[in-house]
Write an enzyme that holds these catalytic residues in place. Structure first.
Site, PDB file in Angstrom:
ATOM      1  N   CYS A  94     -19.767  -7.004 -17.824  1.00 15.60           N
ATOM      2  CA  CYS A  94     -20.346  -5.660 -17.797  1.00 15.60           C
ATOM      3  C   CYS A  94     -19.362  -4.607 -17.274  1.00 15.60           C
ATOM      4  O   CYS A  94     -18.418  -4.296 -17.973  1.00 15.60           O
ATOM      5  CB  CYS A  94     -21.634  -5.675 -16.995  1.00 15.60           C
ATOM      6  SG  CYS A  94     -22.765  -4.391 -17.505  1.00 15.60           S
ATOM      7  N   ARG A 128     -30.875   3.208 -20.865  1.00 14.41           N
ATOM      8  CA  ARG A 128     -30.194   1.989 -20.404  1.00 14.41           C
ATOM      9  C   ARG A 128     -30.639   0.823 -21.284  1.00 14.41           C
ATOM     10  O   ARG A 128     -31.781   0.800 -21.769  1.00 14.41           O
ATOM     11  CB  ARG A 128     -30.531   1.706 -18.933  1.00 14.41           C
ATOM     12  CG  ARG A 128     -30.002   2.738 -17.975  1.00 14.41           C
ATOM     13  CD  ARG A 128     -30.064   2.240 -16.544  1.00 14.41           C
ATOM     14  NE  ARG A 128     -29.105   1.147 -16.328  1.00 14.41           N
ATOM     15  CZ  ARG A 128     -27.801   1.317 -16.118  1.00 14.41           C
ATOM     16  NH1 ARG A 128     -27.298   2.555 -16.136  1.00 14.41           N
ATOM     17  NH2 ARG A 128     -26.995   0.289 -15.915  1.00 14.41           N
ATOM     18  N   HIS A 194     -25.151 -10.615 -17.412  1.00 14.07           N
ATOM     19  CA  HIS A 194     -25.317 -10.899 -15.985  1.00 14.07           C
ATOM     20  C   HIS A 194     -26.129 -12.188 -15.814  1.00 14.07           C
ATOM     21  O   HIS A 194     -26.511 -12.820 -16.794  1.00 14.07           O
ATOM     22  CB  HIS A 194     -26.093  -9.752 -15.329  1.00 14.07           C
ATOM     23  CG  HIS A 194     -25.322  -8.499 -15.186  1.00 14.07           C
ATOM     24  ND1 HIS A 194     -24.237  -8.362 -14.365  1.00 14.07           N
ATOM     25  CD2 HIS A 194     -25.478  -7.301 -15.818  1.00 14.07           C
ATOM     26  CE1 HIS A 194     -23.768  -7.132 -14.442  1.00 14.07           C
ATOM     27  NE2 HIS A 194     -24.490  -6.467 -15.320  1.00 14.07           N
TER      28      HIS A 194
HETATM   29  N1  GLN Z   1     -22.058   1.067 -14.852  1.00 16.97           N
HETATM   30  C1  GLN Z   1     -21.889   0.437 -16.149  1.00 16.97           C
HETATM   31  C2  GLN Z   1     -23.018   0.809 -17.117  1.00 16.97           C
HETATM   32  O1  GLN Z   1     -24.059   1.270 -16.688  1.00 16.97           O
HETATM   33  C3  GLN Z   1     -21.874  -1.072 -15.984  1.00 16.97           C
HETATM   34  C4  GLN Z   1     -23.196  -1.592 -15.473  1.00 16.97           C
HETATM   35  C5  GLN Z   1     -23.133  -3.043 -15.033  1.00 16.97           C
HETATM   36  O2  GLN Z   1     -22.086  -3.576 -14.637  1.00 16.97           O
HETATM   37  N2  GLN Z   1     -24.326  -3.720 -15.050  1.00 16.97           N
HETATM   38  O3  GLN Z   1     -22.852   0.631 -18.331  1.00 16.97           O
END
Ligand code: GLN
Length: 247
Positions: A94, A128, A194
């Site tokens: 990520c 998101r 993740h």
């Molecule tokens: N901050 C980055 C995003 O929102 C990565 C997020 C993360 O590592 N879960 O895309």
């Protein structure tokens, strides 16, 4: 036999227990009698990155990615890029994955110039991308099916000369548009997974270990492990992901 592992920025990039990937890798080596040394490289810590065989970098929030920029640009970006070009194995999750590309421009317009070691860029979206998801790795990335958990606003678009890690079966992956997930360039494997991703994806974990051992010793033949528990977890999540309502 021994693998030397460098865990990059563990104090800043460790969302959803990403550091569990280190425990999984070290355990799967120990169960086979293969030594493993793990060092961290935190902000301000100096390491000779040429000494390491395998690198791991986890995920983080936008501001955490901004926090480590100065440290990255202190010369570590060049060392990491040299290790990539030298065929060392990387698992980048990520935010850590995004850092391997040219830049990450957050939805608020903050543009983080990153390593540019792999040809892709990321732009933050309004929505998101959050949920369990699954994808199938390309044959060159081992061909296994991976289940994971994604939470990112960043939409990653791959350039030429870099392959996706895999094809999305259910979920968003790189950007929710082109059906790709992650990246594969030389022995760099980037993913939005993740979880941590490796414990419930033993085939992918062993593919990474085999890749690093082959690069160091020329060959690798990992003895099979009784992954009943891991495979039960994998199948359980995969069944849930594939049966969920189409998102
Ligand atoms: N901050 C980055 C995003 O929102 C990565 C997020 C993360 O590592 N879960 O895309």
């Amino acid at each position: 036999m021994e693998l030397k592992v460098c865990h990059l920025y563990p104090e800043v990039l460790n969302l959803y227990g990403d550091r569990g990937n280190i425990r999984c890798l070290t355990k799967r080596l120990a169960w086979r009698g293969i030594d493993c040394r793990v060092d961290t490289m935190k902000i301000g810590e100096k390491r000779n990155l040429a000494d390491y065989d395998l690198f791991f970098i986890g995920g983080g929030q936008d501001f955490e990615q901004e926090v480590l920029l100065a440290d990255l640009k202190s010369g570590k970006d060049k060392e990491i890029t040299a290790a990539i070009e030298d065929g060392k194995t990387f698992l980048c999750i990520c935010g850590g994955y995004q850092m391997m590309g040219h830049y990450y421009e957050t939805y608020e317009g903050v543009k983080c110039e990153f390593l540019g070691a792999v040809d892709f860029y990321t732009v933050g979206g309004k929505e998101r991308m959050i949920d369990n998801y699954a994808f199938t790795c390309t044959d060159s990335a081992g061909g296994s099916t991976v289940v994971g958990y994604e939470n990112h606003s960043g939409q990653t678009f791959l350039g030429s000369g870099v392959e996706p890690l895999g094809k999305v079966l259910r979920g968003c992956g790189n950007n929710g548009k082109d059906g790709t997930e992650g990246c594969h360039y030389k022995n760099v494997f980037g993913s939005y997974s993740h979880g941590p991703v490796l414990p419930k994806n033993p085939a992918f974990a062993d593919f990474l270990l085999t890749t690093a051992l082959k690069r160091k010793y020329g060959s690798a033949d990992l003895a099979p492990l009784s992954d009943d528990f891991e495979n039960t977890a994998h199948e359980s999540v995969l069944k849930k992901v594939l049966s969920d309502q189409v998102r």
